[in-house]
Motif scaffolding. Structure first.
Motif, PDB file in Angstrom:
ATOM      1  N   GLN A 539      34.632   5.943  46.715  1.00  0.00           N
ATOM      2  CA  GLN A 539      35.017   4.530  46.618  1.00  0.00           C
ATOM      3  C   GLN A 539      35.991   4.109  47.704  1.00  0.00           C
ATOM      4  OE1 GLN A 539      35.456   6.848  44.129  1.00  0.00           O
ATOM      5  NE2 GLN A 539      35.149   5.953  42.084  1.00  0.00           N
ATOM      6  N   TYR A 540      36.684   5.076  48.323  1.00  0.00           N
ATOM      7  CA  TYR A 540      37.728   4.744  49.296  1.00  0.00           C
ATOM      8  C   TYR A 540      37.581   5.631  50.536  1.00  0.00           C
ATOM      9  CZ  TYR A 540      39.772   2.741  45.086  1.00  0.00           C
ATOM     10  OH  TYR A 540      39.968   2.034  43.931  1.00  0.00           O
ATOM     11  N   GLU A 541      38.141   5.125  51.625  1.00  0.00           N
ATOM     12  CA  GLU A 541      38.232   5.938  52.838  1.00  0.00           C
ATOM     13  C   GLU A 541      39.612   5.751  53.456  1.00  0.00           C
ATOM     14  OE1 GLU A 541      35.370   4.833  55.761  1.00  0.00           O
ATOM     15  OE2 GLU A 541      36.310   2.902  56.214  1.00  0.00           O
ATOM     16  N   LEU A 542      40.142   6.830  53.977  1.00  0.00           N
ATOM     17  CA  LEU A 542      41.424   6.806  54.674  1.00  0.00           C
ATOM     18  C   LEU A 542      41.169   7.004  56.162  1.00  0.00           C
ATOM     19  CD1 LEU A 542      42.536   7.331  51.747  1.00  0.00           C
ATOM     20  CD2 LEU A 542      44.409   8.565  52.853  1.00  0.00           C
ATOM     21  N   THR A 543      41.778   6.168  56.975  1.00  0.00           N
ATOM     22  CA  THR A 543      41.658   6.270  58.424  1.00  0.00           C
ATOM     23  C   THR A 543      43.045   6.168  59.051  1.00  0.00           C
ATOM     24  OG1 THR A 543      41.315   3.877  58.618  1.00  0.00           O
ATOM     25  CG2 THR A 543      39.345   5.263  58.476  1.00  0.00           C
ATOM     26  N   ALA A 544      43.138   6.520  60.323  1.00  0.00           N
ATOM     27  CA  ALA A 544      44.393   6.417  61.068  1.00  0.00           C
ATOM     28  C   ALA A 544      44.075   6.012  62.495  1.00  0.00           C
ATOM     29  CB  ALA A 544      45.148   7.739  61.032  1.00  0.00           C
TER      30      ALA A 544
END
Length: 853
Positions: A539-544
């Motif tokens: 449901q979610y994605e983490l990016t930088a």
């Protein structure tokens, strides 16, 4: 002959305006395509931060397929670090610098990441890289300790301040600023050379996949050797370097070619320009040829009486054709100059659109040279000459008496050869439309619009016979008490089928082009979104993005958040897939996803054979489409060239269905290790229990770590997630549609204006102006209805097969307003381009109209 052609052109200026508009628009579009193609082949990037280097040694960042243009590779390939000392010992070399780039960013007082400038994936450098800058001005001293850095003059911190730096995925560390560097493209963070090598994993004693390497070697030569851009001494140094690295596969570049070594991903944009020009060129040439031929057909049809009289006084068939071609070429020559100029301007605007959408780097310029103009001149003149001679062919070949007799009417029976060829072309287009059923790829979908346009060309060829048959059927069913305007309109449809089909065909092509081209884009986008939405369990994605990649330890921290069920890292890259096609070697560039066995908990690729749990070591998963067409089934071995040019032999451990959403190939993390520019993961996919507490925990984690951002994986319903290519293709539709409508409108105006004699004769036998207007409006209605019916019929089969192949249903995906908008545009075009010239003709006294003819 030229003098006579000019005299004829002056007396037929209204009809020739349609030809001029068709040529002007076609020249603009062809020139634009040529500028894009030339820029893809010859455009040079500015040297950027390598402006002070006279000679640059870097790995070859291109893949060279057999018998085809080279393809740029987007991931940085490395150079052995020991080469720096060898090159420094060459005569004439004053400095040899092993340049490295790695992710680096500053953190502000609130703990938020601040890009240090340029691409954050390569913003970190060693201090020695400042020697490669052009005219660098340094305030302060070079960093020497493990906790000292220099930054660009525009970064904000002053000399002596302490800043937080996030480098290559490591936690933020405090560094003291010892210098500010002011030079073009000097933005970045500069560490002591030993510190930079350790942070980047490039030190000679390291164990990483890129240990003991540098990105490139920049050389400075003594002042007497020049700047490397062509002086004799500088070229002697470059030649010595080439001899030193001969047989290693490394490239030695000087002068304008240095820009390609700055950032391989930026240089790969040129390949996109070539592909874009290639795909656009076919559509542009088809439409331009169709429009120009149609305009010339109407124009020369209005001159049949003049040409027939010339035949009667002794002109040979060849002279008639030469006269028609000369007249048309004169008009084309007048329109070519502004058309070519407009093409160069349009190319500039198109480049701005590509840069705004992130498809092209802003620093990549267009190459403005004479070749696109020359190619446009040759293509347009050839098209005009051929079309004019074909249009005059029948009149020139007929006996003089028959030519004069037929100059006021049309042939009683349309050409059987032309009709048969048109029907065969339409049948061939229907067969071509089946490609999306066999190939569920973007390339397979692109055949849909080509099939529609080919069918429209077939309609133009078979149109006279079809219109005559339809007109005869309508007249037979006409009631005896029908109004005079209706009877006259239908009689004209039957008697002048060639004239009517000449205006119906381009309108039908406009309908076909808009429907097939637009709905192809929206259908592929819908199918891709459906694959991605269905296959993404997270449901979610983490990016930088500001850090150049996810920091180390991010995945472990995410998995400890309450409510998180699974988390896996993912990257994207590009590979070249080498295979055999019909016994010949072939290679194709393909987007690739990098996943590990843990990805099966956050994505569902629709695996039909094998499993993602085996995706370790030298293994890959491939789409079912690729497995079928390239013989890459489960257990087979395939040859790939990774994004940095490394060749690998990988074993297929899984075959999956959702290739549109996830690409044709998925690489294991071990296979891709050391072959991407940063080596960092680009995003983390997270599956939770769906509670608000889990969402809040992820948000808190992102807020606590500099540069992290959390977002949902659900696609944006407003279309903001649409790839840039979709918007580019829609912009092309608007431009080409504008050209089509303008050309069609001019053609209809010319065709109506040539009926002055007919209108004058009707008025002399007692027909009132109101009846003539009613007749022409009914003809306009017939034109609009026929164009819409033909356009919809020709689009139906390709679009139905496209929908079946991509969505599993016999209709495409697209906006509901598209068809009504197309219908309204066709009706308005047909009505206005018939109504206005008719009203103008009615203002002329009938006797004057006959005399002018």
């Amino acid at each position: 002959m030229l003098h006579l052609a000019l005299r004829m052109a002056v007396h037929r200026i209204t009809a020739l305006l349609a030809v001029a508009c068709a040529v002007l628009g076609g020249a603009a579009l062809i020139t634009t395509t040529g500028v894009l193609a030339e820029s893809g082949l010859r455009s040079q990037l500015p040297p950027g931060r390598l402006g002070g280097a006279d000679v640059v040694v870097a790995a070859d960042q291109e893949f060279h397929p057999s018998g085809d243009l080279p393809v740029a590779l987007p991931e940085r390939a490395t150079v052995p670090g020991r080469l720096v000392e060898r090159l420094a010992a060459l005569p004439g070399v004053t400095d040899a610098v092993g340049d490295i780039g790695f992710p680096a960013a500053l953190a502000d007082g609130r703990g938020q990441a601040v890009p240090a400038g340029g691409d954050p994936r390569t913003a970190g450098h060693g201090w020695s890289s400042t020697k490669l800058l052009a005219d660098a001005r340094v305030t302060g001293r070079a960093p020497s300790g493990a906790h000292e850095v220099a930054v660009g003059a525009g970064a904000g911190p002053a000399v002596g301040e302490t800043v937080e730096v996030v480098a290559n995925g490591r936690p933020a560390v405090s560094y003291r600023v010892t210098a500010l560097v002011d030079a073009p493209d000097a933005d970045g963070v500069y560490f002591a050379d030993a510190t930079a090598a350790g942070l980047a994993g490039r030190d000679a004693g390291g164990t990483g996949p890129r240990a003991g390497t540098v990105d490139l070697v920049g050389l400075r030569v003594d002042e007497g050797a020049g700047d490397g851009a062509g002086s004799g001494a500088g070229e002697r140094v470059a030649d010595a370097v080439r001899a030193e690295v001969a047989g290693t596969g490394l490239k030695v570049v000087t002068g304008a070619d240095r820009g390609d070594a700055v950032a391989p991903g930026v240089g790969s944009a040129r390949s996109l320009l070539i592909l874009l020009a290639g795909s656009l060129g076919g559509i542009v040439l088809l439409i331009t040829g169709f429009v120009v031929a149609g305009a010339l057909g109407v124009t020369i049809a209005g001159q049949r009486r003049d040409l027939a009289l010339m035949r009667a006084v002794g002109a040979t068939p060849q002279q008639i054709r030469r006269l028609a071609a000369a007249q048309s070429t004169v008009v084309a020559a007048v329109a070519l100059v502004p058309g070519v100029a407009a093409g160069y301007l349009l190319a500039g605007r198109f480049r701005e659109l590509l840069a705004d959408r992130g498809v092209l780097p802003a620093e990549l310029p267009l190459t403005v040279g004479p070749l696109p103009a020359l190619a446009t001149l040759l293509l347009v003149v050839a098209a005009v000459q051929l079309s004019a001679r074909c249009a005059a062919w029948r009149t020139s070949r007929m006996p003089a008496t028959e030519a004069v007799a037929e100059s006021r009417s049309e042939p009683r029976t349309p050409s059987r050869t032309r009709t048969g060829a048109g029907l065969l072309l339409m049948l061939g287009a229907c067969a071509l439309s089946a490609v999306p059923l066999l190939s569920r790829t973007a390339l397979g979908a692109s055949v849909t619009s080509i099939a529609g346009i080919l069918a429209a060309i077939g309609l133009a060829m078979a149109g006279p016979a079809l219109v005559r048959s339809a007109g005869e059927a309508a007249v037979r069913r006409l009631r005896p008490g029908a109004a005079a305007p209706t009877w006259l309109a239908l009689a004209n449809v039957r008697a002048y089928a060639l004239r009517l089909s000449g205006v119906v065909s381009p309108l039908a092509m406009g309908v076909v082009f808009v429907l097939t081209y637009t709905l192809t884009q929206t259908t592929v986008l819908a199918a891709t979104s459906d694959d991605t939405r269905t296959g993404t369990l997270a449901q979610y994605e983490l990016t930088a993005p500001a850090l150049g990649g996810l920091p180390d330890g991010t995945l472990a921290a995410v998995r400890e958040v309450p409510g998180v069920r699974a988390a896996a890292a993912a990257q994207a890259t590009t590979v070249m897939w080498e295979y055999e096609e019909l016994g010949e070697p072939a290679a194709e560039s393909a987007p690739a996803t990098i996943l590990g066995p843990d990805a099966r908990d956050v994505v569902d690729l629709g695996v039909t054979d094998g499993g993602l749990d085996r995706l370790t070591g030298g293994t890959v998963a491939v789409s079912a489409e690729a497995a079928r067409t390239r013989g890459a089934g489960l257990g087979e071995r395939i040859q790939l060239v990774l994004g940095d040019g490394a060749r690998v032999d990988a074993r297929v451990v899984a075959v999956y269905d959702r290739g549109l959403g996830f690409g044709p190939v998925v690489l294991s993390r071990q296979l891709a290790a050391g072959h991407t520019t940063t080596g960092l993961d680009q995003r983390a996919l997270v599956r939770t229990d769906g509670t608000l507490a889990a969402q809040a925990g992820l948000s808190a984690l992102a807020a606590d770590r500099p540069g992290l951002a959390v977002a949902g994986t659900a696609p944006d319903a407003a279309g903001a997630d649409a790839p840039p290519e979709v918007w580019i293709n829609l912009a092309l539709v608007v431009v080409l549609l504008g050209y089509l409508l303008l050309s069609i409108a001019n053609k209809l105006v010319a065709a109506t204006a040539q009926r002055r004699t007919e209108i004058a004769a009707l008025r002399l036998v007692g027909t009132t102006p109101r009846q003539i207007l009613a007749m022409m409006r009914r003809e306009a209605a017939v034109v609009a209805a026929a164009a819409l019916a033909a356009g919809l019929a020709l689009s139906a089969v390709p679009l139905a097969l496209l929908g079946q192949g991509f969505l599993g249903r016999p209709w495409p995906a697209g906006p509901a307003w598209l068809l009504p908008a197309v219908a309204a545009t066709v009706v308005a075009t047909a009505y206005l381009t018939v109504e206005l010239p008719t009203r103008h003709a009615l203002r002329t006294p009938p006797a004057d109209g006959l005399r002018a003819a």
